[in-house]
Design a protein around this motif. Structure first.
Motif, PDB file in Angstrom:
ATOM      1  N   ALA A 157       8.588  10.543  -1.970  1.00 26.68           N
ATOM      2  CA  ALA A 157       7.796  11.677  -1.470  1.00 26.68           C
ATOM      3  C   ALA A 157       6.916  11.308  -0.290  1.00 26.68           C
ATOM      4  CB  ALA A 157       6.939  12.246  -2.599  1.00 26.68           C
ATOM      5  N   VAL A 158       6.855  10.025   0.067  1.00 31.72           N
ATOM      6  CA  VAL A 158       5.989   9.592   1.163  1.00 31.72           C
ATOM      7  C   VAL A 158       6.826   8.997   2.283  1.00 31.72           C
ATOM      8  CG1 VAL A 158       4.084   9.199  -0.438  1.00 31.72           C
ATOM      9  CG2 VAL A 158       5.551   7.280   0.198  1.00 31.72           C
ATOM     10  N   ASP A 159       6.184   8.737   3.406  1.00 31.81           N
ATOM     11  CA  ASP A 159       6.899   8.267   4.593  1.00 31.81           C
ATOM     12  C   ASP A 159       7.012   6.758   4.690  1.00 31.81           C
ATOM     13  OD1 ASP A 159       7.222  10.941   5.873  1.00 31.81           O
ATOM     14  OD2 ASP A 159       5.036  10.868   5.825  1.00 31.81           O
ATOM     15  N   HIS A 160       6.039   6.051   4.106  1.00 29.25           N
ATOM     16  CA  HIS A 160       6.053   4.597   4.206  1.00 29.25           C
ATOM     17  C   HIS A 160       5.286   4.019   3.032  1.00 29.25           C
ATOM     18  CE1 HIS A 160       7.054   1.258   7.038  1.00 29.25           C
ATOM     19  NE2 HIS A 160       6.177   0.609   6.269  1.00 29.25           N
ATOM     20  N   LEU A 161       5.742   2.870   2.562  1.00 28.70           N
ATOM     21  CA  LEU A 161       5.102   2.180   1.447  1.00 28.70           C
ATOM     22  C   LEU A 161       4.473   0.884   1.935  1.00 28.70           C
ATOM     23  CD1 LEU A 161       7.963   2.514  -1.188  1.00 28.70           C
ATOM     24  CD2 LEU A 161       5.853   3.865  -1.118  1.00 28.70           C
ATOM     25  N   ILE A 162       3.273   0.604   1.430  1.00 28.50           N
ATOM     26  CA  ILE A 162       2.669  -0.708   1.592  1.00 28.50           C
ATOM     27  C   ILE A 162       2.805  -1.425   0.256  1.00 28.50           C
ATOM     28  CG2 ILE A 162       0.529  -1.987   1.969  1.00 28.50           C
ATOM     29  CD1 ILE A 162      -0.393   0.206   3.819  1.00 28.50           C
ATOM     30  N   VAL A 163       3.404  -2.605   0.289  1.00 26.30           N
ATOM     31  CA  VAL A 163       3.656  -3.369  -0.928  1.00 26.30           C
ATOM     32  C   VAL A 163       2.938  -4.712  -0.787  1.00 26.30           C
ATOM     33  CG1 VAL A 163       5.429  -4.180  -2.515  1.00 26.30           C
ATOM     34  CG2 VAL A 163       5.912  -2.264  -1.001  1.00 26.30           C
ATOM     35  N   PRO A 164       2.096  -5.090  -1.750  1.00 31.47           N
ATOM     36  CA  PRO A 164       1.289  -6.296  -1.568  1.00 31.47           C
ATOM     37  C   PRO A 164       2.090  -7.597  -1.465  1.00 31.47           C
ATOM     38  CG  PRO A 164       0.334  -4.885  -3.255  1.00 31.47           C
ATOM     39  CD  PRO A 164       1.682  -4.337  -2.942  1.00 31.47           C
ATOM     40  N   THR A 165       3.251  -7.662  -2.119  1.00 25.94           N
ATOM     41  CA  THR A 165       4.021  -8.908  -2.106  1.00 25.94           C
ATOM     42  C   THR A 165       5.511  -8.617  -1.999  1.00 25.94           C
ATOM     43  OG1 THR A 165       4.258  -8.985  -4.514  1.00 25.94           O
ATOM     44  CG2 THR A 165       2.307 -10.063  -3.567  1.00 25.94           C
ATOM     45  N   ALA A 166       6.262  -9.617  -1.547  1.00 26.55           N
ATOM     46  CA  ALA A 166       7.720  -9.480  -1.473  1.00 26.55           C
ATOM     47  C   ALA A 166       8.325  -9.298  -2.860  1.00 26.55           C
ATOM     48  CB  ALA A 166       8.317 -10.711  -0.794  1.00 26.55           C
ATOM     49  N   GLU A 167       7.711  -9.912  -3.871  1.00 27.94           N
ATOM     50  CA  GLU A 167       8.226  -9.771  -5.239  1.00 27.94           C
ATOM     51  C   GLU A 167       8.166  -8.309  -5.689  1.00 27.94           C
ATOM     52  OE1 GLU A 167       7.225 -14.060  -4.840  1.00 27.94           O
ATOM     53  OE2 GLU A 167       6.307 -12.182  -4.211  1.00 27.94           O
ATOM     54  N   MET A 168       7.069  -7.622  -5.362  1.00 30.55           N
ATOM     55  CA  MET A 168       6.957  -6.221  -5.748  1.00 30.55           C
ATOM     56  C   MET A 168       7.915  -5.354  -4.937  1.00 30.55           C
ATOM     57  SD  MET A 168       5.545  -4.333  -7.948  1.00 30.55           S
ATOM     58  CE  MET A 168       5.779  -2.561  -8.218  1.00 30.55           C
ATOM     59  N   GLU A 169       8.142  -5.695  -3.691  1.00 25.89           N
ATOM     60  CA  GLU A 169       9.110  -4.958  -2.889  1.00 25.89           C
ATOM     61  C   GLU A 169      10.501  -5.068  -3.499  1.00 25.89           C
ATOM     62  OE1 GLU A 169       9.782  -4.352   1.814  1.00 25.89           O
ATOM     63  OE2 GLU A 169      10.109  -6.394   1.103  1.00 25.89           O
ATOM     64  N   GLN A 170      10.854  -6.244  -3.999  1.00 24.13           N
ATOM     65  CA  GLN A 170      12.148  -6.428  -4.651  1.00 24.13           C
ATOM     66  C   GLN A 170      12.267  -5.579  -5.910  1.00 24.13           C
ATOM     67  OE1 GLN A 170      12.457 -10.656  -5.248  1.00 24.13           O
ATOM     68  NE2 GLN A 170      12.647 -11.099  -3.061  1.00 24.13           N
ATOM     69  N   VAL A 171      11.159  -5.450  -6.646  1.00 24.51           N
ATOM     70  CA  VAL A 171      11.153  -4.600  -7.835  1.00 24.51           C
ATOM     71  C   VAL A 171      11.494  -3.159  -7.442  1.00 24.51           C
ATOM     72  CG1 VAL A 171       9.668  -3.553  -9.593  1.00 24.51           C
ATOM     73  CG2 VAL A 171       9.581  -6.014  -9.205  1.00 24.51           C
ATOM     74  N   LEU A 172      10.861  -2.659  -6.384  1.00 26.75           N
ATOM     75  CA  LEU A 172      11.097  -1.285  -5.956  1.00 26.75           C
ATOM     76  C   LEU A 172      12.525  -1.093  -5.469  1.00 26.75           C
ATOM     77  CD1 LEU A 172       7.759  -0.497  -4.077  1.00 26.75           C
ATOM     78  CD2 LEU A 172       8.402   0.127  -6.407  1.00 26.75           C
ATOM     79  N   ARG A 173      13.053  -2.051  -4.738  1.00 24.99           N
ATOM     80  CA  ARG A 173      14.443  -1.935  -4.277  1.00 24.99           C
ATOM     81  C   ARG A 173      15.389  -1.927  -5.479  1.00 24.99           C
ATOM     82  NH1 ARG A 173      12.678   0.395  -0.481  1.00 24.99           N
ATOM     83  NH2 ARG A 173      11.904  -0.679   1.366  1.00 24.99           N
ATOM     84  N   GLY A 174      15.031  -2.690  -6.515  1.00 23.16           N
ATOM     85  CA  GLY A 174      15.830  -2.685  -7.737  1.00 23.16           C
ATOM     86  C   GLY A 174      15.826  -1.345  -8.439  1.00 23.16           C
ATOM     87  N   TYR A 175      14.764  -0.571  -8.249  1.00 23.59           N
ATOM     88  CA  TYR A 175      14.691   0.785  -8.807  1.00 23.59           C
ATOM     89  C   TYR A 175      15.533   1.773  -8.007  1.00 23.59           C
ATOM     90  CZ  TYR A 175      10.433  -0.559 -11.430  1.00 23.59           C
ATOM     91  OH  TYR A 175       9.520  -1.134 -12.264  1.00 23.59           O
ATOM     92  N   GLY A 176      15.960   1.380  -6.816  1.00 24.00           N
ATOM     93  CA  GLY A 176      16.668   2.298  -5.936  1.00 24.00           C
ATOM     94  C   GLY A 176      15.776   3.013  -4.943  1.00 24.00           C
ATOM     95  N   VAL A 177      14.567   2.516  -4.730  1.00 23.54           N
ATOM     96  CA  VAL A 177      13.656   3.123  -3.765  1.00 23.54           C
ATOM     97  C   VAL A 177      14.143   2.817  -2.349  1.00 23.54           C
ATOM     98  CG1 VAL A 177      11.313   3.072  -2.816  1.00 23.54           C
ATOM     99  CG2 VAL A 177      11.662   3.046  -5.304  1.00 23.54           C
ATOM    100  N   ALA A 178      14.338   3.864  -1.547  1.00 23.02           N
ATOM    101  CA  ALA A 178      14.856   3.689  -0.188  1.00 23.02           C
ATOM    102  C   ALA A 178      13.804   3.935   0.887  1.00 23.02           C
ATOM    103  CB  ALA A 178      16.032   4.645   0.030  1.00 23.02           C
ATOM    104  N   THR A 179      12.605   4.315   0.515  1.00 21.81           N
ATOM    105  CA  THR A 179      11.540   4.581   1.484  1.00 21.81           C
ATOM    106  C   THR A 179      11.224   3.310   2.272  1.00 21.81           C
ATOM    107  OG1 THR A 179      10.608   6.193  -0.046  1.00 21.81           O
ATOM    108  CG2 THR A 179       9.169   5.409   1.725  1.00 21.81           C
ATOM    109  N   PRO A 180      11.051   3.406   3.588  1.00 21.34           N
ATOM    110  CA  PRO A 180      10.668   2.211   4.362  1.00 21.34           C
ATOM    111  C   PRO A 180       9.389   1.590   3.796  1.00 21.34           C
ATOM    112  CG  PRO A 180      11.238   4.025   5.821  1.00 21.34           C
ATOM    113  CD  PRO A 180      11.212   4.597   4.437  1.00 21.34           C
ATOM    114  N   SER A 181       9.353   0.272   3.799  1.00 21.80           N
ATOM    115  CA  SER A 181       8.191  -0.413   3.224  1.00 21.80           C
ATOM    116  C   SER A 181       7.803  -1.608   4.080  1.00 21.80           C
ATOM    117  CB  SER A 181       8.481  -0.867   1.791  1.00 21.80           C
ATOM    118  OG  SER A 181       9.556  -1.788   1.759  1.00 21.80           O
ATOM    119  N   THR A 182       6.550  -1.987   3.950  1.00 24.49           N
ATOM    120  CA  THR A 182       6.017  -3.161   4.627  1.00 24.49           C
ATOM    121  C   THR A 182       5.277  -4.008   3.610  1.00 24.49           C
ATOM    122  OG1 THR A 182       5.753  -2.000   6.732  1.00 24.49           O
ATOM    123  CG2 THR A 182       4.436  -3.992   6.416  1.00 24.49           C
ATOM    124  N   VAL A 183       5.588  -5.295   3.565  1.00 26.07           N
ATOM    125  CA  VAL A 183       4.835  -6.214   2.703  1.00 26.07           C
ATOM    126  C   VAL A 183       3.533  -6.539   3.411  1.00 26.07           C
ATOM    127  CG1 VAL A 183       4.803  -8.477   1.592  1.00 26.07           C
ATOM    128  CG2 VAL A 183       6.932  -7.147   1.664  1.00 26.07           C
TER     129      VAL A 183
END
Length: 400
Positions: A157-183
């Protein structure tokens, strides 16, 4: 820039999200940006003890109610949302930054749609790991699936995600989240973590200077794994009979942890201090410790680890999810697995060896510099400026 921030949690509720938001807002204001923060009103019943932080940014409190399974927190009332969206949408914003996925998320997405500005959201919390602790009567497998599905919907529902760590970004990608993100980790204001008087803390609270002290700073909640640390302390007492474990923080698990101390025979070895003033006695508490211990497996980052390092306190911690990122390559910390005997052995090694403690203490502030907000806040501003996507800003109905 005119920046709208929204969160379902903020001071006087003390936790890492509140600290992170305050750090962001102060740093942005210092750079000349205008920040408005929308957060719940905790009411007079909550112990406010002069913790209403403003410090140059506008703070809008919305009517909120208690949550039955987590009485420390508040849920913004639905009746307040429509008028708030209408009022906020009349103002000119450059970006909307959402920090939590509940009513604040709904308001933020709707304001972003009406103002046609990008909505950025920070993923502060790994909800799949938290949910089972707060809804224990719910089937665990189903609860995890629901948490993953809800996370996907919120992120999309949002345009961009801020993710505190690469590990958490991997978790979101594993969920199928396709929103652009920045660690992009949350930084700390190193100027706030340059003092502290450990001797004064010990003297004030009747702790002998020669007594070995371990400390942790944490919300008292099941997911923070303080029970594990208590069991580690129980193992250490045989070798260090004067050992004291200092716990700073409050939370819903406090009563159970107090009872567990009695069950484990640790009444003389554990002291609970509640929430301490972040600008005074909390720094003293950190500095009073021979080592800072931490074992939460659910952190998306773990700001208290950076705070301990900045103050030159040797750290012994597990390295899981966000804490793995913070402690990777650290020279001020020693990591140990989630095994009571091994973790206790690692802490014992630090307590036995003054030279090791000295070298860890000397290295900690150097480690913390990598997490300075002065280094990271420029990346936040750049992200805001580049958050507008090439296509339509918000999917139809995203804020519903």
């Amino acid at each position: 820039m005119d920046i709208l921030m929204l969160s379902d949690v903020y001071f006087p509720r003390v936790n890492g999200v509140s600290t992170s938001i305050r750090t962001y807002a102060k740093a942005l204001v210092a750079l000349g940006h205008r920040v408005t923060l929308v957060a719940p009103d905790y009411g007079e019943a909550f112990d406010r003890h002069a913790t209403e932080f403003g410090e140059g940014f506008e703070l809008v409190r919305l009517p909120a109610r208690q949550i039955f399974f987590d009485p420390e927190d508040r849920l913004i009332r639905a009746s307040a949302m429509r008028g708030t969206v209408r009022e906020l949408a009349q103002r000119d914003w450059d970006v909307v930054h959402v920090h939590t996925p509940f009513r604040a998320h709904q308001i933020g997405v709707r304001v972003g749609e009406r103002c046609n500005v990008p909505v950025v959201e920070t993923c502060h919390t790994h909800f799949e790991e938290y949910a089972a602790h707060y809804l224990p009567w719910f089937p665990a497998g189903l609860l995890r699936a629901l948490a993953r599905g809800a996370t996907r919907r919120l992120c999309h529902a949002v345009d961009h995600l801020i993710v505190p760590t690469a590990e958490m970004e991997q978790v979101l990608r594993g969920y199928g989240v396709a929103t652009p993100s920045t660690v992009l980790p949350t930084g700390i204001d190193l100027a706030e973590f340059a003092g502290g008087d450990g001797d004064a803390f010990r003297s004030k609270h009747g702790i002998r200077q020669e007594r070995p002290v371990l400390a942790t700073v944490s919300r008292l909640a099941v997911e923070k794994n303080i029970e594990f640390l208590l069991r580690v302390v129980q193992r250490l007492v045989a070798e260090f009979p004067a050992l004291l474990f200092v716990i700073a923080g409050e939370g819903p698990d406090a009563a159970r942890l107090h009872a567990l101390c009695i069950e484990l025979g640790l009444e003389a070895h554990v002291r609970f201090f509640g929430n301490l003033d972040r600008r005074g006695e909390l720094l003293d508490c950190y500095r009073a410790a021979d080592a800072f211990v931490f074992a939460s497996a659910t952190e998306t980052q773990g700001l208290v680890l950076i705070e301990a390092l900045a103050l030159g306190v040797p750290v012994v911690s597990t390295a899981i999810l966000g804490t793995a990122t913070v402690l990777r390559g650290s020279h001020g910390a020693v990591t140990a697995p989630m095994d009571e005997a091994v973790f206790a052995g690692t802490v014992a090694q630090v307590l036995r060896d003054p030279q090791l403690r000295h070298s860890l203490a000397q290295a900690g502030p150097m480690d913390a510099r990598a997490w300075s907000n002065d280094v990271l806040i420029g990346r936040v501003v750049d992200l805001y400026a580049g958050a507008r996507p090439a296509g339509p800003l918000h999917p139809a109905g995203a804020g519903q």
